[in-house]
Design an enzyme around this catalytic site. Structure first.
Site, PDB file in Angstrom:
ATOM      1  N   SER A   1      33.350  65.393  58.342  1.00 21.12           N
ATOM      2  CA  SER A   1      34.390  65.534  57.286  1.00 21.12           C
ATOM      3  C   SER A   1      35.403  66.427  57.589  1.00 21.12           C
ATOM      4  O   SER A   1      34.577  67.210  57.927  1.00 21.12           O
ATOM      5  CB  SER A   1      34.275  65.757  55.757  1.00 21.12           C
ATOM      6  OG  SER A   1      35.222  66.274  55.230  1.00 21.12           O
TER       7      SER A   1
ATOM      8  N   GLU B   1      74.089  61.395  42.850  1.00 25.26           N
ATOM      9  CA  GLU B   1      73.339  60.546  40.916  1.00 25.26           C
ATOM     10  C   GLU B   1      72.645  59.756  40.947  1.00 25.26           C
ATOM     11  O   GLU B   1      72.079  60.370  39.297  1.00 25.26           O
ATOM     12  CB  GLU B   1      75.154  59.889  41.317  1.00 25.26           C
ATOM     13  CG  GLU B   1      76.757  60.146  41.175  1.00 25.26           C
ATOM     14  CD  GLU B   1      76.542  61.813  40.660  1.00 25.26           C
ATOM     15  OE1 GLU B   1      76.122  61.321  39.373  1.00 25.26           O
ATOM     16  OE2 GLU B   1      77.785  62.826  40.780  1.00 25.26           O
TER      17      GLU B   1
ATOM     18  N   GLY C   1      39.486  67.907  47.981  1.00 24.99           N
ATOM     19  CA  GLY C   1      41.211  67.564  47.650  1.00 24.99           C
ATOM     20  C   GLY C   1      41.958  68.043  47.192  1.00 24.99           C
ATOM     21  O   GLY C   1      40.980  68.963  46.357  1.00 24.99           O
ATOM     22  N   SER C   2      42.792  67.352  46.363  1.00 21.27           N
ATOM     23  CA  SER C   2      43.795  68.226  45.821  1.00 21.27           C
ATOM     24  C   SER C   2      43.076  68.455  44.106  1.00 21.27           C
ATOM     25  O   SER C   2      42.368  69.920  44.010  1.00 21.27           O
ATOM     26  CB  SER C   2      45.000  67.053  44.942  1.00 21.27           C
ATOM     27  OG  SER C   2      45.295  67.157  43.857  1.00 21.27           O
ATOM     28  N   GLN C   3      41.984  67.621  43.183  1.00 14.52           N
ATOM     29  CA  GLN C   3      41.428  68.158  42.275  1.00 14.52           C
ATOM     30  C   GLN C   3      40.056  68.696  41.836  1.00 14.52           C
ATOM     31  O   GLN C   3      40.253  69.723  41.972  1.00 14.52           O
ATOM     32  CB  GLN C   3      41.106  66.651  41.426  1.00 14.52           C
ATOM     33  CG  GLN C   3      42.280  66.511  40.944  1.00 14.52           C
ATOM     34  CD  GLN C   3      43.098  67.048  39.394  1.00 14.52           C
ATOM     35  OE1 GLN C   3      42.188  68.367  38.711  1.00 14.52           O
ATOM     36  NE2 GLN C   3      43.983  66.867  39.290  1.00 14.52           N
TER      37      GLN C   3
ATOM     38  N   GLU D   1      51.632  55.429  34.746  1.00 13.99           N
ATOM     39  CA  GLU D   1      52.214  55.546  37.022  1.00 13.99           C
ATOM     40  C   GLU D   1      52.664  54.380  36.986  1.00 13.99           C
ATOM     41  O   GLU D   1      53.945  54.184  37.758  1.00 13.99           O
ATOM     42  CB  GLU D   1      50.691  55.384  37.120  1.00 13.99           C
ATOM     43  CG  GLU D   1      50.271  56.369  37.537  1.00 13.99           C
ATOM     44  CD  GLU D   1      48.561  56.710  37.755  1.00 13.99           C
ATOM     45  OE1 GLU D   1      47.405  57.152  38.500  1.00 13.99           O
ATOM     46  OE2 GLU D   1      47.827  55.432  38.482  1.00 13.99           O
TER      47      GLU D   1
ATOM     48  N   HIS E   1      38.911  60.995  36.244  1.00 20.19           N
ATOM     49  CA  HIS E   1      40.021  59.713  36.117  1.00 20.19           C
ATOM     50  C   HIS E   1      38.914  58.938  35.351  1.00 20.19           C
ATOM     51  O   HIS E   1      37.839  58.484  36.378  1.00 20.19           O
ATOM     52  CB  HIS E   1      40.601  58.808  36.781  1.00 20.19           C
ATOM     53  CG  HIS E   1      41.728  57.900  37.137  1.00 20.19           C
ATOM     54  ND1 HIS E   1      42.158  58.157  35.850  1.00 20.19           N
ATOM     55  CD2 HIS E   1      41.682  57.276  37.012  1.00 20.19           C
ATOM     56  CE1 HIS E   1      42.427  56.398  35.664  1.00 20.19           C
ATOM     57  NE2 HIS E   1      42.378  56.165  36.883  1.00 20.19           N
TER      58      HIS E   1
END
Length: 342
Positions: free
Chosen positions: A52, A228, A27-29, A196, A109
């Site tokens: 997968s 705004e 995935g992302s990382q 977060e 993480h």
């Protein structure tokens, strides 16, 4: 005492000579680490579950793809690039049975290790390499000859080589080009979760929606409220990112500065900080982690309900209409943009 910043000269990719590195998940990382390491001359294989959809993508990128357990068995260094909620089950089923003495487990993480949803044996190294940016930025910066600042941490070090391995991995993904700082699993996990929840995601989204609601309820148009309270936020955050808060203030009008320094503390006040401390306490004691584990074990019921409620907020309808007038903005299909992690 000054914090040491590690750079290219402090890391040695020769440490991976004759070794195999496995990335579990694409995935992302996962995809960014795998591609960057491969292009740094490291032997990288990918571990995925049999069904997968990422298997095809990884093979197209030139990787050998194995079932997760087999990838762990073949590898010397194993990067668990799976979501926090998937790691415990994958560890029990596929990782632990194939984890032998002398191997290295790597995370980006610290959640699973710090909160002990994953408890590795004492004879393996356990390290963390966490780029301070999303995967696509880690990848893009690497291809441009640059890197993303990264963190490393050591949890277990039976080989006495754990820090060298972490620095070598950081170099392989481009992190030492920018600079690498050493932390601990505890510090990385707790500060990441707090950021977060209290500021970056939870605090910001709640502040934006409250501001939007306040203007609309006072009779102003949703379009003006959106511009705004949401649209212009990026301009301010970009200025902070580039030059800090003082740098941002240098770039805005005198009127905006006066409002910033006199009204801001009335909105985010001592009461807010007190609640932030309570949020941090829940993170430090593990209360948040236990609640999150219960939530995903129960099928994400409240989580999904709260996300669905947020998607129905009037700011989303107004935003979709206004973003359609801005062709320069990258269009994102939220339903189709879920990264594939396994």
């Amino acid at each position: 005492m000054a914090v040491k910043i590690y750079t290219d000269k402090d890391a040695d990719l020769k440490l991976f000579k004759g070794k195999t590195c496995a990335v579990l998940g694409f995935g992302s990382q996962g995809h960014a680490h795998a591609l960057n390491l491969k292009e740094s001359g490291v032997k990288v294989i990918i571990g995925l579950y049999p069904e997968s959809k990422s298997r095809k993508v990884a093979k197209e990128k030139g990787f050998e793809v194995f079932d997760t357990g087999e990838a762990v068995r073949r590898a010397d260094v194993i990067f668990v690039a799976l979501p926090d909620t998937k790691q415990a089950a994958a560890y029990k089923k596929d990782i632990a049975p194939n984890l032998t003495k002398g191997k290295t487990l790597l995370f980006s993480h610290g959640f699973s290790i710090h909160y002990k949803t994953v408890v590795p044996p004492k004879d393996v190294d356990v390290i963390l390499v966490a780029p301070k940016g999303p995967g696509h930025i880690v990848r893009r910066q690497y291809t441009e000859g640059k890197g993303v600042p990264s963190l490393i941490a050591i949890y277990q070090n039976p080989s006495k080589q754990a820090k060298k391995i972490a620095l070598a991995w950081a170099k392989g993904i481009g992190g030492t080009r920018a600079g690498v700082l050493e932390t601990s699993f505890k510090e990385e996990t707790e500060t990441d979760l707090f950021g977060e929840q209290a500021v970056l995601c939870g605090g910001t989204s709640a502040l934006v929606m409250a501001g939007f609601e306040t203007l609309v309820e006072a009779g102003y148009s949703p379009e003006m409220a959106y511009f705004e309270c949401l649209h212009e936020l990026k301009l301010i955050v970009d200025l902070m990112n580039e030059a800090g808060i003082a740098g941002m203030r240098f770039s805005i009008s005198e009127t905006a500065k006066w409002g910033d320094v006199t009204v801001g503390p009335k909105i985010v006040d001592a009461g807010t900080k007190k609640r932030m401390k309570a949020v941090l306490k829940d993170i430090q004691t593990g209360k948040f982690a236990k609640g999150w584990v219960r939530e995903y074990e129960g099928g994400y019921k409240r989580y999904k309900a709260l996300l669905a409620k947020g998607e129905k907020h009037p700011i989303e309808k107004t935003g979709a209409k206004l973003r359609a007038l801005m062709p320069w903005l990258a269009k994102r299909n939220l339903k189709g943009a879920q990264a594939s992690y396994a």
